[in-house]
Every structure is written in structure tokens, then in C-alpha cells.
Design a protein around this motif. Structure first.
Motif, mmCIF file in Angstrom:
data_model
loop_
_atom_site.group_PDB
_atom_site.id
_atom_site.type_symbol
_atom_site.label_atom_id
_atom_site.label_comp_id
_atom_site.label_asym_id
_atom_site.label_seq_id
_atom_site.Cartn_x
_atom_site.Cartn_y
_atom_site.Cartn_z
ATOM 1 N N CYS A 175 -10.629 4.743 8.640
ATOM 2 C CA CYS A 175 -9.498 3.922 8.172
ATOM 3 C C CYS A 175 -8.391 4.016 9.225
ATOM 4 O O CYS A 175 -8.109 5.114 9.721
ATOM 5 C CB CYS A 175 -9.025 4.466 6.821
ATOM 6 S SG CYS A 175 -7.360 3.963 6.359
ATOM 7 N N CYS A 212 -12.300 -3.209 0.959
ATOM 8 C CA CYS A 212 -12.167 -3.096 2.408
ATOM 9 C C CYS A 212 -13.441 -2.438 2.937
ATOM 10 O O CYS A 212 -14.313 -2.041 2.172
ATOM 11 C CB CYS A 212 -10.922 -2.309 2.793
ATOM 12 S SG CYS A 212 -11.123 -0.537 2.798
ATOM 13 N N CYS A 258 -13.849 0.359 4.603
ATOM 14 C CA CYS A 258 -13.710 1.766 5.018
ATOM 15 C C CYS A 258 -14.730 2.681 4.331
ATOM 16 O O CYS A 258 -14.630 3.893 4.457
ATOM 17 C CB CYS A 258 -12.300 2.251 4.736
ATOM 18 S SG CYS A 258 -11.934 2.315 2.983
ATOM 19 N N LYS A 289 0.831 -1.208 0.000
ATOM 20 C CA LYS A 289 0.000 0.000 0.000
ATOM 21 C C LYS A 289 0.863 1.255 0.000
ATOM 22 O O LYS A 289 1.941 1.266 0.604
ATOM 23 C CB LYS A 289 -0.833 0.072 1.279
ATOM 24 C CG LYS A 289 -1.879 -0.980 1.470
ATOM 25 C CD LYS A 289 -2.657 -0.601 2.737
ATOM 26 C CE LYS A 289 -3.529 -1.634 3.355
ATOM 27 N NZ LYS A 289 -3.821 -2.847 2.764
ATOM 28 N N GLN A 338 -17.079 0.415 8.656
ATOM 29 C CA GLN A 338 -16.202 0.293 9.834
ATOM 30 C C GLN A 338 -15.999 1.627 10.542
ATOM 31 O O GLN A 338 -15.992 2.695 9.939
ATOM 32 C CB GLN A 338 -14.845 -0.316 9.459
ATOM 33 C CG GLN A 338 -13.893 0.602 8.728
ATOM 34 C CD GLN A 338 -12.672 -0.138 8.203
ATOM 35 O OE1 GLN A 338 -12.706 -1.349 8.002
ATOM 36 N NE2 GLN A 338 -11.583 0.572 7.971
ATOM 37 N N TRP A 384 -6.592 4.840 1.224
ATOM 38 C CA TRP A 384 -5.495 5.494 1.938
ATOM 39 C C TRP A 384 -4.211 5.425 1.113
ATOM 40 O O TRP A 384 -3.473 6.409 0.995
ATOM 41 C CB TRP A 384 -5.267 4.842 3.315
ATOM 42 C CG TRP A 384 -4.005 5.348 3.930
ATOM 43 C CD1 TRP A 384 -3.847 6.506 4.629
ATOM 44 C CD2 TRP A 384 -2.702 4.746 3.841
ATOM 45 N NE1 TRP A 384 -2.524 6.675 4.987
ATOM 46 C CE2 TRP A 384 -1.807 5.603 4.513
ATOM 47 C CE3 TRP A 384 -2.203 3.579 3.261
ATOM 48 C CZ2 TRP A 384 -0.447 5.320 4.630
ATOM 49 C CZ3 TRP A 384 -0.846 3.297 3.371
ATOM 50 C CH2 TRP A 384 0.009 4.159 4.048
HETATM 51 S S1 SF4 Z 1 -5.620 1.206 4.765
HETATM 52 FE FE1 SF4 Z 1 -7.675 2.089 4.949
HETATM 53 S S2 SF4 Z 1 -8.340 2.434 2.835
HETATM 54 FE FE2 SF4 Z 1 -6.601 1.041 2.761
HETATM 55 S S3 SF4 Z 1 -7.494 -1.019 2.710
HETATM 56 FE FE3 SF4 Z 1 -7.067 -0.487 4.886
HETATM 57 S S4 SF4 Z 1 -8.964 0.408 5.684
HETATM 58 FE FE4 SF4 Z 1 -9.103 0.416 3.438
#
Ligand code: SF4
Ligand code: SF4
Length: 447
Positions: free
Chosen positions: A355, A337, A339, A280, A343, A410
């Protein structure tokens, strides 16, 4: 008089055509020649007509297509509004310094804060408010103890477990449908924590990226010492203590080649489920150059599929399992996810976010209980939902959008400064799975 729906898509393979609706694929199969004849003149009699009508692939007007889009959109919003996970981030810092992890940098920026027992309790109460209003009051939901490394803050972990039990007894939290999970690197587990996990039925998810040489190069202490042996011994200890144990791994070019044997190893030592994460944010260009990015995306998707085929149990990996379930229930599933409204995150300093890594500035948890605050109704959620393949222009031509999630918001923001930038690796993975699933439904042509 019927016309073909604008959501009708086809894929061709070995002389066959799979015809499906891009919003809820449930393929109909026929020989290429039959499809070509029919698609030139849909008014002529054909055994394709009824199955295509059943799937809303033949419509009387574009209004029917518009209504179908609205129906799918409403169902999606309904699902995204359902509370599923409360993250209690017990510690901002970590005793590891894994190569790809943003936590050490976040701890430097925000300090090695620990979540207080009071803020954890307030987070649990706010979560109770969310669950009591949920459209599906009987759905399962999770409370995840998260970090950094959550076991740097054992007092809040223990007091939060007690608070959960008290709030369940008073009816502020449901008793039967909440699952508890601790996400840890495993090295700070001790007898007391294992006893607590046992008593409160906590699932433990441990991070581990592969066999010893690879794992030690990726996951290490700040002084560079590898962590594989300690982590595996913690996993074995958890399993032998009867605790449900999961493993999560980050996919890098280094561990892809051993993914299948690593997955088998985890099964052999008693790990119940395995999950993977893509790299990420800024970690991605540090591991994979811009030029090699497409190869990483393709190779990761291929390695994951190969591994699941070899291990022979697709339900073992949880992202894959969710996508397969979505496909078989014709459920539009364009998220990777939770977010986007599912959540609630309580960060170590008591700030609320959607997040764990993102500072959303949604207020302090202590000020939010009893105010009507609901994560799914915040403006940030409306903005982030624009990433959904249902709405995002980058997915307009994608026929796999029913299973494509938009990846990590994110990470997109960390890399580009724009929350709406697409995240290609998870999309490539979803497309691989989609192709596999479309053809795995054959033969039953035409349905
Ligand atoms: S870091 Fe945040 S936006 Fe990225 S997958 Fe995890 S919860 Fe989702
Ligand atoms: S153990 Fe987890 S939180 Fe800690 S540095 Fe490694 S990946 Fe990050």
C-alpha cells in the motif's frame, strides 16, 4: 428432495421478490405471494424450481453449500494473486498541501525522499518476475507513477520510462499488456514531460475535487493559494496534446452537491474517465464529525449514484464500472483496492509495501530481485485478506457482500490502530449500487 441454500437472499419491492445467491447474485423475480407459497414447501411443483437450481439456490444438502463457498473462496484467492499494479512512488513529498491528504504528514515523518533510478529499475525487474509467473499471463497490468507528487522527481520518471522499454525489449517485461499511468496534481507538467507521456503512451490522472471555490478550499499550496486554475489549464493542455487524461476526486461534504455538474464539466473538456476516493484515515473525522458520519456515507453514495444517472454513462466512473461488470458476470468482487495481493508498491526510500501509505517493512527492493519474493505470499497479505466480506464477521448478515469491498485498510489502521476495522463509507456506496443493480435486471421474471 431439495432445501433452500443458506446463501439464498431475497429483497422485496413493489409486490415483487428478487431471489438471489449472496455469493454470486443473478436474481430470479416473482410475485411476493408466489414466493411465500413456494418457500413454505419447496417440494411442490413450481416454475421457480429450475431457475433456483441453476443458481444453486436449491441444494440437496448443506455440503453443496460448503462446496460452493470453497469454490468462491478459491476463485477469489486466484484473483487476488494476479499481479495488476506496480506503484513506483517517485517522491514522498508534494508541492500541494491538500486539506485531507496524509502525504504532507508522511513527508514530515519520513523525509522528502525521492525514489532513485536504480530502485525504480529494480522495482520494474521484480514486477517482471511477478508477471512472468502470473496465472493469467495475458491480463492487462499497470505501472503507476505515484507520489506525493511524482513530478518532483522527473529524472527517475524519465529513466524509468527508458528502463521499461529496455526490459520489454529483453523480455523481462511483457510488451503488449502493460499500461503506464502518471498520477499527478498537474502543475509541474512541462513540454518535455508531455512529450515523454506521448512517446511512451502514458495515461495521466490529475487530481481535482470540484469547481473553483470548492476545489480551492480543498486543494491548495502550502501558503494557502488555490490550485484550480492551474490544474484545469494542465488538464486542457494534456487533452489538447492527445494524451489520455483521467481525473480523480476526493469526496467531501463540500463537493457532493456539485458532483453531477462537475462530472459533466469533465466530460465536456475531454476527460476520458473520472474516479472518486472516499476520505481516508484521520482526514475523515477532520471533515465529518462522528455524529454526521452516517449522513456522509449515505449522502456520498446517493450523490454518486445521482451523478452517474444524470451523466447517463455509468462506465465513466471506474469504481462503479468495475462493480457493474462484476455484477453482470456474477463475479464475487469483495475488494475496493488492489492492496490484497494484486499490487506491489516501491516506496520512495526503496522499501517494498502492499500500500502506498503503509510502511509494511517488507524489505529493500535492491535486496529482493531474484530472491523469489512475491507480494501475494507475504504474511501481511494473509492478514489483510481477513478484511474481505467473505470472511469478516461484520459482513455476516450483509446480502450485498458480493459487491461490497472492505474499504481502505490503511485508513482503518490510521484511525483505529487495527487493520481489521470496517470502513463504512465504501460499504454504504456498494449497498446503494447493489440495490440499483438487483432491480435494474427486472423485468424478465421469472428467468
Ligand atoms: S491507501 Fe492503501 S489500503 Fe487504502 S485504498 Fe489505497 S492502497 Fe488500499
Ligand atoms: S496533490 Fe495529491 S499528494 Fe499532493 S497534497 Fe494534494 S492530494 Fe496529497
Amino acid at each position: 428432495m431439495y432445501v433452500l441454500s443458506r446463501f439464498l437472499r431475497v429483497r422485496e419491492k413493489d409486490g415483487l421478490i428478487a431471489i438471489f445467491h449472496e455469493l454470486h447474485p443473478d436474481p430470479v423475480y416473482c410475485p411476493v405471494a408466489e414466493w411465500l407459497t413456494f418457500s413454505r414447501d419447496v417440494a411442490r411443483p413450481s416454475q421457480l424450481i429450475q431457475p433456483l437450481l441453476d443458481r444453486r439456490l436449491l441444494v440437496q444438502s448443506t455440503t453443496e453449500d460448503d462446496a460452493e463457498f470453497t469454490r468462491v473462496e478459491e476463485r477469489l484467492v486466484h484473483k487476488l494473486n494476479q499481479p495488476k499494479i506496480l506503484y513506483l512512488m517517485l517522491a514522498q513529498g508534494c508541492n500541494f498541501a491538500c486539506k485531507y491528504c496524509p502525504i504532507p504528514a508522511l513527508a514530515m515523518r519520513y523525509g522528502e525522499t525521492l525514489l532513485s533510478p536504480e530502485n525504480a529499475r529494480a522495482g520494474l525487474r521484480l514486477w517482471g518476475e511477478h508477471l512472468r509467473e502470473a496465472a493469467n499471463a495475458h491480463a492487462e497490468s499497470y505501472i503507476i507513477f505515484y507520489g506525493g507528487e511524482p513530478l518532483l522527481n522527473k529524472p527517475t520518471f524519465v529513466s524509468a520510462l527508458e528502463a521499461i522499454r529496455q526490459l520489454q525489449a529483453s523480455g523481462e517485461l511483457p510488451s503488449r499488456t502493460i499500461r503506464l499511468m502518471l498520477t499527478t496534481n498537474g502543475t509541474l507538467l512541462d513540454d518535455d514531460i508531455i512529450r515523454q507521456c506521448h512517446e511512451y503512451d502514458v495515461i495521466v490522472s490529475v487530481g481535482l475535487d470540484g469547481f473553483q471555490p470548492v476545489s480551492n478550499r480543498l486543494r491548495m499550496y502550502a501558503d494557502g493559494r488555490g490550485t484550480f486554475d492551474e490544474t484545469v489549464s494542465s488538464i486542457r493542455r494534456l487533452v489538447s496534446s492527445g494524451i489520455r487524461t483521467f481525473v480523480s476526486a476526493s469526496m467531501t461534504p463540500e463537493n457532493l452537491p456539485e458532483l453531477a455538474s462537475f462530472t459533466r464539466f469533465l466530460k465536456d473538456i475531454g476527460v476520458e474517465k473520472f474516479g472518486f476516493n472516499f476520505l481516508k484515515g484521520r482526514a475523515l473525522p477532520e471533515f465529518v464529525s462522528e455524529l454526521a458520519r452516517a449522513v456522509y456515507e449515505r449522502d456520498t453514495a446517493a450523490a454518486l449514484m445521482r451523478s452517474f444517472r444524470e451523466v447517463g454513462e455509468t462506465a465513466y466512473e471506474y469504481q462503479l464500472k468495475r462493480k457493474i461488470e462484476a455484477f453482470h458476470s456474477q463475479d464475487f468482487f469483495p475488494i475496493d483496492c488492489t492492496c490484497y495481493g494484486n499490487q506491489l508498491v516501491i516506496q520512495p526510500d526503496g522499501q517494498i509495501s502492499n500500500c502506498p501509505f503503509f510502511k509494511a517493512e517488507l524489505g529493500q527492493i535492491g535486496d529482493s530481485v531474484g530472491t523469489g519474493f512475491r507480494i501475494a505470499k507475504t504474511p501481511i497479505i494473509s492478514e489483510w485478506r481477513k478484511r474481505s466480506p467473505l470472511f469478516h464477521p461484520a459482513f455476516r448478515e450483509s446480502d450485498a457482500k458480493a459487491l461490497c469491498g472492505p474499504g481502505c485498510a490503511w485508513g482503518a489502521h490510521d484511525l483505529s490502530g487495527d487493520i481489521l476495522t470496517p470502513d463504512p463509507a465504501p460499504t454504504a456506496f456498494s449497498k446503494e449500487i447493489f440495490d440499483e443493480l438487483i432491480w435494474s435486471e427486472f423485468p424478465s421474471s421469472p428467468k
